[in-house]
Design an enzyme around this catalytic site. Structure first.
Site, short mmCIF file in Angstrom:
data_model
loop_
_atom_site.label_atom_id
_atom_site.label_comp_id
_atom_site.label_asym_id
_atom_site.label_seq_id
_atom_site.Cartn_x
_atom_site.Cartn_y
_atom_site.Cartn_z
N ARG A 164 0.84 -1.22 0.00
CA ARG A 164 0.00 0.00 0.00
C ARG A 164 0.86 1.26 0.00
O ARG A 164 0.57 2.24 0.67
CB ARG A 164 -0.93 0.03 1.22
CG ARG A 164 -1.98 -1.05 1.24
CD ARG A 164 -2.93 -0.91 0.05
NE ARG A 164 -4.13 -1.69 0.21
CZ ARG A 164 -4.26 -2.97 -0.16
NH1 ARG A 164 -3.26 -3.61 -0.73
NH2 ARG A 164 -5.39 -3.61 0.03
N SER A 237 -10.82 -0.90 2.55
CA SER A 237 -10.03 -0.97 3.80
C SER A 237 -9.66 0.45 4.22
O SER A 237 -9.08 1.19 3.44
CB SER A 237 -8.74 -1.73 3.58
OG SER A 237 -8.98 -3.06 3.24
N GLU A 333 -5.27 4.07 5.55
CA GLU A 333 -4.88 3.77 4.18
C GLU A 333 -5.53 4.79 3.24
O GLU A 333 -5.06 5.05 2.16
CB GLU A 333 -5.39 2.35 3.89
CG GLU A 333 -4.81 1.68 2.71
CD GLU A 333 -5.89 1.15 1.80
OE1 GLU A 333 -6.66 1.95 1.26
OE2 GLU A 333 -5.94 -0.08 1.66
N1 EPU Z 1 -10.30 -10.37 10.23
C1 EPU Z 1 -11.06 -10.38 11.37
N2 EPU Z 1 -12.13 -9.54 11.46
C2 EPU Z 1 -12.49 -8.73 10.43
C3 EPU Z 1 -11.72 -8.72 9.27
C4 EPU Z 1 -10.62 -9.55 9.18
O1 EPU Z 1 -10.78 -11.09 12.32
O2 EPU Z 1 -13.48 -8.02 10.60
C5 EPU Z 1 -9.13 -11.28 10.13
C6 EPU Z 1 -9.56 -12.66 9.66
O3 EPU Z 1 -8.84 -13.62 10.36
C7 EPU Z 1 -9.16 -12.67 8.20
C8 EPU Z 1 -7.91 -11.80 8.22
O4 EPU Z 1 -8.21 -10.79 9.19
O5 EPU Z 1 -8.88 -13.97 7.79
C9 EPU Z 1 -7.63 -11.16 6.90
O6 EPU Z 1 -8.83 -10.61 6.40
P1 EPU Z 1 -9.06 -10.45 4.82
O7 EPU Z 1 -8.67 -11.65 4.10
O8 EPU Z 1 -10.43 -9.91 4.67
O9 EPU Z 1 -8.00 -9.40 4.41
P2 EPU Z 1 -7.62 -8.00 5.04
O10 EPU Z 1 -6.25 -8.08 5.57
O11 EPU Z 1 -8.70 -7.55 5.97
C10 EPU Z 1 -6.56 -7.14 2.80
C11 EPU Z 1 -6.66 -5.90 1.96
C12 EPU Z 1 -7.95 -5.91 1.15
C13 EPU Z 1 -7.94 -7.13 0.26
C14 EPU Z 1 -7.82 -8.39 1.15
C15 EPU Z 1 -7.72 -9.66 0.36
C16 EPU Z 1 -5.41 -4.26 3.26
C17 EPU Z 1 -5.47 -2.99 4.07
N3 EPU Z 1 -6.59 -4.73 2.84
O12 EPU Z 1 -7.65 -7.07 3.72
O13 EPU Z 1 -7.97 -4.76 0.34
O14 EPU Z 1 -9.11 -7.21 -0.52
O15 EPU Z 1 -6.63 -8.28 1.98
O16 EPU Z 1 -6.44 -9.84 -0.13
O17 EPU Z 1 -4.33 -4.77 3.01
C18 EPU Z 1 -8.78 -2.51 0.19
O18 EPU Z 1 -7.61 -2.15 0.20
O19 EPU Z 1 -9.73 -1.69 0.11
C19 EPU Z 1 -9.08 -3.92 0.35
C20 EPU Z 1 -10.32 -4.36 0.47
#
Ligand code: EPU
Length: 337
Positions: A164, A237, A333
């Site tokens: 990012r 995000s 972000e």
């Molecule tokens: N989790 C929770 N609670 C929540 C959300 C997430 O416990 O409410 C934990 C879960 O264990 C989940 C882990 O966090 O397995 C990771 O969650 P997720 O796979 O949804 O990914 P993220 O880290 O929350 C990142 C990107 C997203 C992207 C996804 C998929 C960032 C800031 N965000 O989210 O990007 O779609 O990975 O690769 O790195 C965006 O930038 O707008 C965005 C949506």
């Protein structure tokens, strides 16, 4: 140059709050963009280029010129045995480009399906999802460098892509992007390491992988978990996933055995900010006209805000609480103006 004065920014950004811009211009060529910048410089007022406004919060009226980039066009410049090279206008819709490439069987950006926003905004925060970041597919970026008042070409290495992060984010508003060149694969190199993608493909009954199947799986996952900005104001995000030292991670892990994190080097870990926020009790919570999305705690949503101040204050409350509980300072972000 088409110029509008004192207009509401509500239709031009996904949080859809009601701040105004003193001046507003839509540009569809690099010459129009340069003219608009020169106009603002001449009047000594600030300027800001926006795409689809899907990663921005306005907290006050913008007392300058907002330039909406609508430079369009997708052009194949050349190809070799294994790759296709495309030049794309910064104003093109990101998902339209992804769909176009899938249709042509050109691989590399299919994991970035359904990310809102424009092509020109993609390198700024180096959009990433499901194991792929846009920087991997970018060859170079054409931009107006406002420091030297010249059009320049930045190579992939010049862009300093990170998680990012990019030179465009580090030196905010210095480079105004007009077009990007992409290098795409003719031979598929599918990335399905993420468990959720494999599970979805399995549920869909996919036997033979294809760009389209991966894209469909990701579209399904994203639609289930993330609010559609056309229906509910949000900017995806809101925070980055923070990095902590191995030492801090190990301490936290003892205290919070369910903490979600993964190693990114020998001595650092990336922590899931969504987990931290959820475990502070914010998930699904509404405060006034803003809230933390019920299916993904990393997303702040609007229930009809007047001012982006509400979003900003709520995000600060989340930052303060996470800092107090876990001693981790979340970084936004999303761009705040
Ligand atoms: N989790 C929770 N609670 C929540 C959300 C997430 O416990 O409410 C934990 C879960 O264990 C989940 C882990 O966090 O397995 C990771 O969650 P997720 O796979 O949804 O990914 P993220 O880290 O929350 C990142 C990107 C997203 C992207 C996804 C998929 C960032 C800031 N965000 O989210 O990007 O779609 O990975 O690769 O790195 C965006 O930038 O707008 C965005 C949506």
């Amino acid at each position: 140059m088409q110029l509008q004065e004192n207009i509401s920014l509500q239709p031009y950004h996904s949080f859809a709050s009601q701040e105004k811009a003193a001046f507003f211009s839509i540009v569809s060529t690099d010459i129009e963009m340069e003219t608009a910048i020169a106009w603002a410089q001449d009047k000594a007022i600030p300027f800001l280029v926006i795409g689809a406004g899907t990663n921005i919060v306005f907290t006050k009226n913008f007392e300058g010129l907002i330039i909406k980039n609508e430079i369009m066009g997708i052009r194949k410049t050349h190809e070799d045995a294994s790759h296709v090279y495309l030049t794309v206008g910064a104003g093109e819709n990101w998902h339209h480009l992804v769909s176009f490439c899938i249709h042509k069987s050109w691989g590399g950006i299919e994991n970035l399906s359904l990310i809102p926003g424009t092509v020109g905004a993609a390198p700024i925060q180096n959009i990433g999802a499901y194991g792929v970041e846009v920087g991997e597919a970018i060859e170079h970026v054409t931009a107006f460098d406002t420091l030297i008042d010249q059009w320049i070409t930045l190579t992939k290495a010049d862009c300093l892509f990170g998680y990012r992060d990019s030179i465009f984010k580090q030196q905010k508003n210095r480079y105004l992007i007009s077009e990007l060149s992409f290098k795409l694969n003719k031979q598929p190199n599918f990335k399905t390491d993420y468990g959720v993608i494999r599970d979805r493909l399995h549920d869909m009954g996919v036997k033979t992988l294809s760009l389209e199947a991966i894209s469909n799986a990701i579209i399904h996952i994203r639609s289930q978990k993330l609010p559609d900005p056309k229906l509910i104001g949000n900017a995806g995000s809101f925070f980055k996933n923070p990095t902590v030292s191995k030492e801090q991670y190990e301490k936290l892990q003892v205290q919070y055995p369910k903490l979600v994190a993964y190693p990114i080097s020998d001595n650092s870990y990336k922590i899931a900010a969504g987990w931290l926020i959820e475990n502070c009790g914010f998930k699904g919570v509404r405060k006034g006209n803003v809230g933390c999305y019920e299916k993904q705690a990393l997303v702040i949503v609007s229930y009809g805000i007047e001012s982006g101040q509400e979003v900003n204050h709520f995000s600060q409350e989340i930052i303060d609480t996470v800092l107090k509980v876990y001693d981790i300072e979340l970084e936004r972000e999303v761009n705040i103006y």
